[in-house]
Structures are given as C-alpha cells and as structure tokens.
Design a protein around this motif. Structure first.
Motif, PDB file in Angstrom:
ATOM      1  N   GLU A  66       0.835  -1.205   0.000  1.00 18.38           N
ATOM      2  CA  GLU A  66       0.000   0.000   0.000  1.00 18.38           C
ATOM      3  C   GLU A  66       0.875   1.262   0.000  1.00 18.38           C
ATOM      4  OE1 GLU A  66      -2.886   2.527  -0.293  1.00 18.38           O
ATOM      5  OE2 GLU A  66      -3.293   0.380  -0.412  1.00 18.38           O
ATOM      6  N   ILE A  67       1.953   1.243   0.792  1.00 25.33           N
ATOM      7  CA  ILE A  67       2.867   2.392   0.825  1.00 25.33           C
ATOM      8  C   ILE A  67       3.570   2.543  -0.529  1.00 25.33           C
ATOM      9  CG2 ILE A  67       5.009   3.287   1.873  1.00 25.33           C
ATOM     10  CD1 ILE A  67       4.007   2.020   4.540  1.00 25.33           C
ATOM     11  N   ALA A 127       2.365   1.785  -3.368  1.00 22.60           N
ATOM     12  CA  ALA A 127       1.389   2.347  -4.314  1.00 22.60           C
ATOM     13  C   ALA A 127       1.307   3.874  -4.194  1.00 22.60           C
ATOM     14  CB  ALA A 127       0.017   1.719  -4.076  1.00 22.60           C
ATOM     15  N   GLN A 128       1.684   4.400  -3.026  1.00 16.71           N
ATOM     16  CA  GLN A 128       1.627   5.854  -2.789  1.00 16.71           C
ATOM     17  C   GLN A 128       2.995   6.515  -2.945  1.00 16.71           C
ATOM     18  OE1 GLN A 128      -0.355   6.845   0.945  1.00 16.71           O
ATOM     19  NE2 GLN A 128      -1.399   4.877   0.904  1.00 16.71           N
ATOM     20  N   LYS A 129       3.933   5.797  -3.547  1.00 16.36           N
ATOM     21  CA  LYS A 129       5.324   6.275  -3.615  1.00 16.36           C
ATOM     22  C   LYS A 129       5.432   7.691  -4.192  1.00 16.36           C
ATOM     23  CE  LYS A 129       9.870   5.143  -5.483  1.00 16.36           C
ATOM     24  NZ  LYS A 129      10.680   4.236  -6.299  1.00 16.36           N
ATOM     25  N   GLU A 130       4.782   7.946  -5.318  1.00 16.82           N
ATOM     26  CA  GLU A 130       4.902   9.270  -5.950  1.00 16.82           C
ATOM     27  C   GLU A 130       4.179  10.337  -5.138  1.00 16.82           C
ATOM     28  OE1 GLU A 130       4.180   9.533 -10.193  1.00 16.82           O
ATOM     29  OE2 GLU A 130       5.158   7.576 -10.456  1.00 16.82           O
ATOM     30  N   LYS A 131       2.996  10.002  -4.677  1.00 20.41           N
ATOM     31  CA  LYS A 131       2.203  10.955  -3.897  1.00 20.41           C
ATOM     32  C   LYS A 131       2.961  11.408  -2.642  1.00 20.41           C
ATOM     33  CE  LYS A 131      -1.602  10.123  -1.233  1.00 20.41           C
ATOM     34  NZ  LYS A 131      -2.896   9.512  -0.924  1.00 20.41           N
ATOM     35  N   LEU A 132       3.678  10.463  -2.028  1.00 22.53           N
ATOM     36  CA  LEU A 132       4.392  10.768  -0.778  1.00 22.53           C
ATOM     37  C   LEU A 132       5.834  11.265  -1.003  1.00 22.53           C
ATOM     38  CD1 LEU A 132       3.266   7.686   1.369  1.00 22.53           C
ATOM     39  CD2 LEU A 132       2.552  10.060   1.702  1.00 22.53           C
ATOM     40  N   VAL A 186       5.300  12.867   5.453  1.00 22.06           N
ATOM     41  CA  VAL A 186       5.222  11.433   5.160  1.00 22.06           C
ATOM     42  C   VAL A 186       4.888  10.673   6.441  1.00 22.06           C
ATOM     43  CG1 VAL A 186       6.535   9.389   4.472  1.00 22.06           C
ATOM     44  CG2 VAL A 186       6.805  11.520   3.196  1.00 22.06           C
ATOM     45  N   SER A 192       1.293  11.328   7.490  1.00 21.13           N
ATOM     46  CA  SER A 192       0.343  10.675   6.590  1.00 21.13           C
ATOM     47  C   SER A 192       0.241   9.175   6.877  1.00 21.13           C
ATOM     48  CB  SER A 192       0.772  10.897   5.140  1.00 21.13           C
ATOM     49  OG  SER A 192      -0.050  10.151   4.279  1.00 21.13           O
ATOM     50  N   LEU A 193       1.393   8.530   7.027  1.00 23.95           N
ATOM     51  CA  LEU A 193       1.388   7.080   7.261  1.00 23.95           C
ATOM     52  C   LEU A 193       0.822   6.749   8.643  1.00 23.95           C
ATOM     53  CD1 LEU A 193       4.827   6.093   5.696  1.00 23.95           C
ATOM     54  CD2 LEU A 193       2.547   5.845   4.696  1.00 23.95           C
ATOM     55  N   GLN A 212      -2.929   7.015   8.404  1.00 25.25           N
ATOM     56  CA  GLN A 212      -3.567   5.934   7.635  1.00 25.25           C
ATOM     57  C   GLN A 212      -3.555   4.585   8.359  1.00 25.25           C
ATOM     58  OE1 GLN A 212      -2.632   5.487   3.361  1.00 25.25           O
ATOM     59  NE2 GLN A 212      -1.293   7.252   3.658  1.00 25.25           N
TER      60      GLN A 212
END
Length: 267
Positions: free
Chosen positions: A93-94, A96-101, A160, A163-164, A167
């Motif tokens: 899941e993290i 998948a968010q590589k670019e966003k984060l 970062v 956010s993590l 979540q």
C-alpha cells in the motif's frame, strides 16, 4: 557484585563515526563479560547489519535488532525468541503511494533478506551488501516483513510520517533514522527497544534496577527510561539526556561508553 545487564546501542554509542568498535571499547566490554555481567546489543539496525559486531565482541547473549522487532540468540535455539512482523499488504500500500508521498525508495526486510522497489537509488551501506539481484525486488516479497525503510527528502519527512501514521494508526509506528539521509523506519505498533530488552532481562532473571543502558538517539528513550541506570552519550540528543540518569563525559569517538563503564563497574 550484583550481575548487571548492559544494554548497548550501536550507532553513535558503541560505534565511532567510522561505524567501528574501537579496540578499547571491545576490550572494556569483554572485561565486563569476564567479570560476570551480561553485554547485550540493542540496535535499530537489522540483524544482518549488526551480526558482525556481535561476533567481534564474542557475545553469546540474546540481542535486539530492528528497534525491538526481533530479539533472539543468533545461531542458537532460545525459548524466549520473538519476532514481530508487519502485514505485507501495508508495504504494498505504501509502495502504491510512492509518488504521492515523494519517496525515493521503499524497502522491506526481515532477519535474513531485504526487498527494495528500485535499484535506482540503491546504496549498499543501507543494506550491508554490494550484491543485489532481481530476487531483491519488491514483487518477491511473500512473507510479512519485520520492518520497512523508506527514503524521502528532509523537507517531506514530517508530512510522510504524519500521513502514514494517520492511515495505519493502529498498526504501525514511524521512527526516523539519525544521520544525513531522511530515512523513515516503519515498525509494528508498540515495538521499541525497552520491550525487547525486558524479554532478555526476564530470561536472565535480572531486575530492571540492575540494567544499565547506553544510547544516543530518540529510539533509545524508552530503553533509558526503563533501565535502572540509563546513560546518554555526550553526543546524544537533548531529549535523551533529559530522561537519562547520567551523561558520558566523552563522545562516541572518544570511547565514551568504555570510559564510563570501566569506572561504573570498577573494571
């Protein structure tokens, strides 16, 4: 003299700035062992990046790695051994968010292996290896990891982490690594060194008042608070010095730990 459990952090504490244990520090720790005390490593490093120090000090005690995620006796069967893992779906899941984060890489690891999503930013020193292959890529992660490492830029690190933590609030703790790079370590919630060192103390029938612990960073906070005698390094953070019973007069490049321990135990 009462037997003591001596819990030692590695980076910034037992190791000098070249990431080595000096001859003097090794000598004092060996003398502490010879005097009947127990020397136990308690590090945030993974096992494969700390095992050579365990062997250099000729230890046979249990050790703590991954900031408490793994407590075991290397190459021995030990009834108290425990390894706490993260759900591997969190890793994916993290990723998948590589670019966003704004992450440079995402890595997952356990006792023996590590997996990384890209070799673009690969630095062997993080993983104590120069040899990596396709086998180390993330899609090969089949078991639950003990910890995740993510690299970002300093200006993004706080966001970062927030956010993590938001979540996955009930499942993870996010810890920062000291040093020049913005590295965040993600561990199962509640994992920290004091909890793991207490497992060792119980196994050796050592009371908390007979534990002396050395550290330099925020990931040593709970350990120094838990130990009967918590010692912060001269080069340690102000926050850590605030909870410590004492502070060494010399830093990690001046054998501060060895100097302090030699006097404290009258070696």
């Amino acid at each position: 003299m009462t037997k003591k459990l001596i819990a030692i952090d590695l980076d910034g504490t037992t190791l000098n700035s070249q990431s080595l244990i000096s001859t003097r520090t090794a000598d004092v720790l060996n003398r502490a062992t010879a005097a009947g005390h127990y020397v136990s490593i308690a590090t945030g490093r993974p096992f494969r990046m700390s095992d050579h120090f365990y062997q250099q000090l000729k230890l046979e005690t249990p050790m703590v790695t991954f900031n408490g995620g793994l407590v075991h006796k290397p190459r021995q069967t030990w009834e108290y051994e425990r390894e706490i893992s993260l759900d591997k779906e969190i890793a994916f899941e993290i990723l998948a968010q590589k670019e966003k984060l704004n992450l440079d890489f995402v890595a997952a690891e356990n006792r023996e292996t590590f997996y990384i999503d890209t070799f673009d930013q690969f630095e062997g020193m993080f993983f104590a290896t120069d040899t990596v292959s396709e086998a180390n890529l993330f899609h090969n992660l089949k078991s639950n990891p003990t910890s995740l490492l993510i690299k970002t830029k300093h200006e993004f690190a706080a966001d970062v982490s927030h956010s993590l933590q938001t979540q996955f609030n009930n499942e993870i703790d996010v810890r920062t690594w000291g040093g020049p790079n913005a590295i965040l370590e993600i561990v199962p919630k509640g994992v920290q060194k004091a909890m793991a060192v207490s497992v060792i103390a119980d196994s050796l029938k050592i009371k908390p008042k007979d534990i002396i612990a050395f550290g330099d960073e925020h990931n040593d906070l709970e350990l120094l608070e838990y130990a009967g005698w918590g010692v912060a390094m001269k080069n340690g953070t102000d926050q850590l010095k605030g909870v410590a019973n004492d502070v060494t007069t010399k830093n990690n490049n001046e054998d501060g730990l060895a100097d302090y321990l030699e006097k404290y135990l009258s070696l």
